[in-house]
Design an enzyme around this catalytic site. Sequence first.
Site, PDB file in Angstrom:
ATOM      1  N   GLU A 127      99.139  91.652  53.400  1.00  0.00           N
ATOM      2  CA  GLU A 127      98.792  93.063  53.192  1.00  0.00           C
ATOM      3  C   GLU A 127     100.049  93.919  53.166  1.00  0.00           C
ATOM      4  OE1 GLU A 127      96.207  94.862  52.463  1.00  0.00           O
ATOM      5  OE2 GLU A 127      94.871  93.135  52.371  1.00  0.00           O
ATOM      6  N   SER A 174      95.034  90.048  49.223  1.00  0.00           N
ATOM      7  CA  SER A 174      96.272  89.503  49.800  1.00  0.00           C
ATOM      8  C   SER A 174      96.310  87.976  49.731  1.00  0.00           C
ATOM      9  CB  SER A 174      96.443  89.962  51.254  1.00  0.00           C
ATOM     10  OG  SER A 174      95.405  89.453  52.071  1.00  0.00           O
ATOM     11  N   HIS A 175      95.164  87.321  49.529  1.00  0.00           N
ATOM     12  CA  HIS A 175      95.138  85.859  49.489  1.00  0.00           C
ATOM     13  C   HIS A 175      94.445  85.311  48.237  1.00  0.00           C
ATOM     14  CE1 HIS A 175      96.523  86.589  53.508  1.00  0.00           C
ATOM     15  NE2 HIS A 175      96.946  85.342  53.524  1.00  0.00           N
TER      16      HIS A 175
HETATM   17  P1  NDP Z   1      91.327  92.327  58.225  1.00  0.00           P
HETATM   18  O1  NDP Z   1      92.024  93.017  59.334  1.00  0.00           O
HETATM   19  O2  NDP Z   1      91.048  93.075  56.983  1.00  0.00           O
HETATM   20  O3  NDP Z   1      89.978  91.728  58.833  1.00  0.00           O
HETATM   21  C1  NDP Z   1      89.219  90.921  58.056  1.00  0.00           C
HETATM   22  C2  NDP Z   1      87.901  90.585  58.704  1.00  0.00           C
HETATM   23  O4  NDP Z   1      87.311  91.713  59.353  1.00  0.00           O
HETATM   24  C3  NDP Z   1      86.955  90.199  57.603  1.00  0.00           C
HETATM   25  O5  NDP Z   1      86.038  89.275  58.099  1.00  0.00           O
HETATM   26  C4  NDP Z   1      86.339  91.554  57.275  1.00  0.00           C
HETATM   27  O6  NDP Z   1      85.148  91.457  56.538  1.00  0.00           O
HETATM   28  C5  NDP Z   1      86.140  92.124  58.648  1.00  0.00           C
HETATM   29  N1  NDP Z   1      86.063  93.579  58.644  1.00  0.00           N
HETATM   30  C6  NDP Z   1      86.962  94.440  58.136  1.00  0.00           C
HETATM   31  N2  NDP Z   1      86.557  95.712  58.329  1.00  0.00           N
HETATM   32  C7  NDP Z   1      85.358  95.645  58.966  1.00  0.00           C
HETATM   33  C8  NDP Z   1      84.433  96.622  59.429  1.00  0.00           C
HETATM   34  N3  NDP Z   1      84.649  97.921  59.292  1.00  0.00           N
HETATM   35  N4  NDP Z   1      83.309  96.192  60.039  1.00  0.00           N
HETATM   36  C9  NDP Z   1      83.074  94.864  60.197  1.00  0.00           C
HETATM   37  N5  NDP Z   1      83.910  93.895  59.770  1.00  0.00           N
HETATM   38  C10 NDP Z   1      85.052  94.284  59.168  1.00  0.00           C
HETATM   39  O7  NDP Z   1      92.079  91.004  57.740  1.00  0.00           O
HETATM   40  P2  NDP Z   1      93.526  90.464  58.056  1.00  0.00           P
HETATM   41  O8  NDP Z   1      94.515  91.335  57.361  1.00  0.00           O
HETATM   42  O9  NDP Z   1      93.689  90.261  59.506  1.00  0.00           O
HETATM   43  O10 NDP Z   1      93.436  89.016  57.339  1.00  0.00           O
HETATM   44  C11 NDP Z   1      93.170  88.929  55.953  1.00  0.00           C
HETATM   45  C12 NDP Z   1      93.176  87.502  55.492  1.00  0.00           C
HETATM   46  O11 NDP Z   1      94.450  86.944  55.655  1.00  0.00           O
HETATM   47  C13 NDP Z   1      92.208  86.552  56.216  1.00  0.00           C
HETATM   48  O12 NDP Z   1      91.379  85.963  55.224  1.00  0.00           O
HETATM   49  C14 NDP Z   1      93.092  85.502  56.857  1.00  0.00           C
HETATM   50  O13 NDP Z   1      92.562  84.190  56.868  1.00  0.00           O
HETATM   51  C15 NDP Z   1      94.303  85.560  55.951  1.00  0.00           C
HETATM   52  N6  NDP Z   1      95.478  85.058  56.660  1.00  0.00           N
HETATM   53  C16 NDP Z   1      95.892  83.776  56.434  1.00  0.00           C
HETATM   54  C17 NDP Z   1      96.979  83.280  57.119  1.00  0.00           C
HETATM   55  C18 NDP Z   1      97.419  81.867  56.977  1.00  0.00           C
HETATM   56  O14 NDP Z   1      98.333  81.458  57.680  1.00  0.00           O
HETATM   57  N7  NDP Z   1      96.854  81.067  56.128  1.00  0.00           N
HETATM   58  C19 NDP Z   1      97.729  84.105  58.068  1.00  0.00           C
HETATM   59  C20 NDP Z   1      97.160  85.418  58.265  1.00  0.00           C
HETATM   60  C21 NDP Z   1      96.082  85.885  57.561  1.00  0.00           C
HETATM   61  P3  NDP Z   1      85.198  91.841  54.931  1.00  0.00           P
HETATM   62  O15 NDP Z   1      86.055  90.778  54.303  1.00  0.00           O
HETATM   63  O16 NDP Z   1      83.796  91.839  54.481  1.00  0.00           O
HETATM   64  O17 NDP Z   1      85.857  93.203  54.850  1.00  0.00           O
HETATM   65  O1  PYC Z   2      99.190  86.964  55.128  1.00  0.00           O
HETATM   66  O2  PYC Z   2     100.004  86.596  57.123  1.00  0.00           O
HETATM   67  C1  PYC Z   2      99.684  86.222  55.988  1.00  0.00           C
HETATM   68  C2  PYC Z   2      99.827  84.784  55.655  1.00  0.00           C
HETATM   69  C3  PYC Z   2     100.626  83.872  56.251  1.00  0.00           C
HETATM   70  C4  PYC Z   2     100.435  82.668  55.613  1.00  0.00           C
HETATM   71  C5  PYC Z   2      99.516  82.883  54.642  1.00  0.00           C
HETATM   72  N1  PYC Z   2      99.150  84.180  54.695  1.00  0.00           N
END
Ligand code: NDP
Ligand code: PYC
Length: 338
Positions: A188, A47-48
């Site tokens: 996602e 997703s990123h």
């Molecule tokens: P997830 O809900 O997939 O959670 C991700 C984290 O949880 C990772 O560290 C992952 O490790 C860990 N994890 C997942 N499953 C397990 C498990 N079964 N046991 C232990 N640890 C686990 O991610 P999100 O959808 O919430 O976020 C994804 C990405 O989006 C992030 O990198 C975030 O920074 C980015 N994002 C950026 C934004 C922005 O504004 N710039 C806004 C929102 C999100 P692993 O990777 O090893 O699976």
């Molecule tokens: O996936 O929620 C997201 C997000 C917001 C800004 C960058 N990624």
Amino acid sequence: MSDTVTITVAEAINLSMTILRRTGLSEAQCDAVSDVVVRTQIDDCHSHGLYRLLGCVHSIAVGRINKTAEPKLSDMAPGIVRVDADHGFSSLAYRAGIDAVVAKARVQGLAALAINNCYHFSALWPEVEPLADQGLAAIALTPSHSWVAPAGGTQPVFGTNPFAFAWPRPGQHPFVFDFATSATARGEIELHRRAGKPIADGLALDDKGSPTTDPTEALKGAMLTFGGHKGSALSTMVELLAGPLIGDMLSIESKADDAQIGASPLHGELILVFDPESFLAGALGENLARAELLFDAITGQGARLPSQRRYEARERNQRGGLTIPAALFGELLELAGL
Ligand code: NDP
Ligand code: PYC
């Protein structure tokens, strides 16, 4: 015909640089953005990863990004470094400020990097993991656009507001987690829409406030926080610490400022850096060993640590290449003019 394509890391970097250079983005920003999207793709954070280039190009094309941004660093206080991103991408502002904040943390034990006026589109782990590789602990927080309803409500207020943490582990990959405070990242949901797949229950409401598993309806409605009121409170904390505390916008302000253009969010970011050596004066080794008891107690019962999947993907993909959907690859080639 296969619905995926596999390219080498070098090809991915070249593709990203070609796409970004064609937009007129400065070489420094092309390099910083390419570095973060390719590293994220290497770790199978789809997703990123390379997908984000579509959003970067759109944000540049609609005139939101300062293509020649020159981040400006200010020494605000003994423990605070500020970088004004000059309305460019956060990745370059991070590069501009990170050494200064690490230097302060080494002297004082704790220091903060406040980034202002940045367009932030990336995962946060690439910002904290390198700090743990240097023996430091770190936290990163940033708002986004208001897409997420508070627990008990139906109207978007919060951004997806990611929170990342890294802890050093001698001789091993650091302990790192990085997740949105929404039940899932918006990226996602976008990937599910692109793939024509429903999202899981409990992630979003449609624009009438009813639960939905249709990604298109979810993107028009409101996303939900993870863990109900707990995620809602954590998301509020992210807004406050990486917004008003550092003199920058809330996610509702960022969304209003975007005026339906659909560009990357414009706001601030806060990164806190802890130097364990300063806290522990002479007792670092025994306390890092104590931390290992915790990790052993987790993994010893078959549970996995966050980032384990990423580290395994990194190992595999650096050798075997990066596999992305063929449709995305086609869009990227078009943006590259190839
Ligand atoms: P997830 O809900 O997939 O959670 C991700 C984290 O949880 C990772 O560290 C992952 O490790 C860990 N994890 C997942 N499953 C397990 C498990 N079964 N046991 C232990 N640890 C686990 O991610 P999100 O959808 O919430 O976020 C994804 C990405 O989006 C992030 O990198 C975030 O920074 C980015 N994002 C950026 C934004 C922005 O504004 N710039 C806004 C929102 C999100 P692993 O990777 O090893 O699976
Ligand atoms: O996936 O929620 C997201 C997000 C917001 C800004 C960058 N990624």
